[in-house]
Design a protein around this motif. Structure first.
Motif, PDB file in Angstrom:
ATOM      1  N   VAL A 265       7.538  -6.325   4.209  1.00  0.00           N
ATOM      2  CA  VAL A 265       6.688  -5.160   4.480  1.00  0.00           C
ATOM      3  C   VAL A 265       5.627  -5.461   5.537  1.00  0.00           C
ATOM      4  CG1 VAL A 265       4.959  -3.618   3.501  1.00  0.00           C
ATOM      5  CG2 VAL A 265       7.101  -3.991   2.283  1.00  0.00           C
TER       6      VAL A 265
ATOM      7  N   PHE B 226      10.203  -1.706  -1.684  1.00  0.00           N
ATOM      8  CA  PHE B 226       9.368  -2.691  -2.382  1.00  0.00           C
ATOM      9  C   PHE B 226       8.697  -2.061  -3.597  1.00  0.00           C
ATOM     10  CE2 PHE B 226       5.012  -4.461  -2.832  1.00  0.00           C
ATOM     11  CZ  PHE B 226       5.377  -5.663  -3.423  1.00  0.00           C
TER      12      PHE B 226
ATOM     13  N   VAL C  93      11.250  -0.100   3.833  1.00  0.00           N
ATOM     14  CA  VAL C  93      10.972  -1.305   3.056  1.00  0.00           C
ATOM     15  C   VAL C  93       9.745  -1.128   2.177  1.00  0.00           C
ATOM     16  CG1 VAL C  93      12.112  -2.877   4.670  1.00  0.00           C
ATOM     17  CG2 VAL C  93       9.680  -2.376   4.964  1.00  0.00           C
ATOM     18  N   VAL C  94       8.798  -0.281   2.602  1.00  0.00           N
ATOM     19  CA  VAL C  94       7.633   0.003   1.758  1.00  0.00           C
ATOM     20  C   VAL C  94       8.078   0.697   0.473  1.00  0.00           C
ATOM     21  CG1 VAL C  94       5.502   1.329   1.565  1.00  0.00           C
ATOM     22  CG2 VAL C  94       5.990   0.073   3.668  1.00  0.00           C
TER      23      VAL C  94
END
Length: 252
Positions: free
Chosen positions: A187, A64, A60-61
């Motif tokens: 995040v 994003f 997800v980091v």
């Protein structure tokens, strides 16, 4: 542990497939990883959720970062929404690790069934030419962060699945932009949830780590494809993705 050279290639491939799906749909791939881990490896629901977090957190980091390149998010907005999700995700994660596995699994299935019904109705309503959804002012965005943090903590994967439809339906975001903003909330709450699940001893790092590596190799490709697909098609893929997940999670 001596059979790592047998297990890890399969986990790398699994992580790569889930990472691509996560980048495409803005959900980190974990929502499908949980039933796969529970079925293939016989994990309890809480252990499957904790292990999936090992893959979800780095994915997800990256997702994003890639989404923010296409849909920039104001730093102040990202920080405020992220802080709210952190404050909510910690007690939600503590609640999740205290529940028995059968209860946690059925709550998760119920949530997914509701989400499938809602998104399917939304697709039908748009096709039928219904009036555009009501748009809420931006000052209500913290409400989405509260919901995202709660579901990220309780299910480790629910934040993206619920916050993206909220942003589309209530705030008028395009699907891809909504997925990017949803990741902004996921995040920090995912990192907090992973720390909580680790502290409770319900994380299998041996299987989660290669899945994370595999996911990192493909998630950017999923994000790139998401930018090219029409909104309606992206939502349809999302619904099909959730239906497969529920089918995998139902008791056999």
């Amino acid at each position: 542990m001596s059979t790592w050279y047998v297990v890890w290639p399969g986990m790398l491939l699994l992580g790569a497939a889930l990472g691509f799906c996560g980048g495409l749909l803005g959900i980190g791939g974990g929502i499908l990883a949980i039933p796969v881990l529970a079925l293939w490896f016989g994990m309890d629901q809480s252990v499957a959720q904790g292990t999936a977090l090992v893959m979800i957190a780095p994915n997800v980091v990256i997702a994003f970062w890639r989404y923010s390149q296409h849909h920039p998010i104001a730093l102040k907005l990202a920080a405020s929404l992220g802080l709210i999700s952190i404050l909510v995700s910690y007690p939600a994660a503590r609640l999740a690790v205290s529940l028995d596995n059968a209860t946690l699994r059925w709550i998760f299935i119920g949530f997914l069934l509701w989400l499938i019904a809602y998104l399917s109705w939304q697709l039908y309503a748009r096709r039928a030419g219904d009036a555009p959804p009501r748009i809420l002012p931006a000052r209500w965005l913290p409400l989405v962060a509260v919901v995202a943090g709660a579901f990220s903590g309780l299910f480790t994967v629910g934040g993206g699945t619920v916050s993206s439809p909220m942003l589309v339906r209530l705030f008028g975001y395009r699907q891809a932009a909504a997925q990017g903003l949803a990741l902004c909330m996921i995040v920090p709450s995912s990192l907090v949830a992973m720390a909580t699940y680790t502290h409770a001893g319900v994380v299998n790092w041996w299987l989660g780590f290669p899945m994370a590596i595999g996911g990192l190799t493909t998630i950017s490709h999923g994000v790139a494809l998401a930018q090219k697909l029409p909104d309606r098609k992206l939502r349809g893929i999302f619904v099909l993705f959730l239906i497969v997940t529920v089918a995998l999670m139902l008791p056999k």
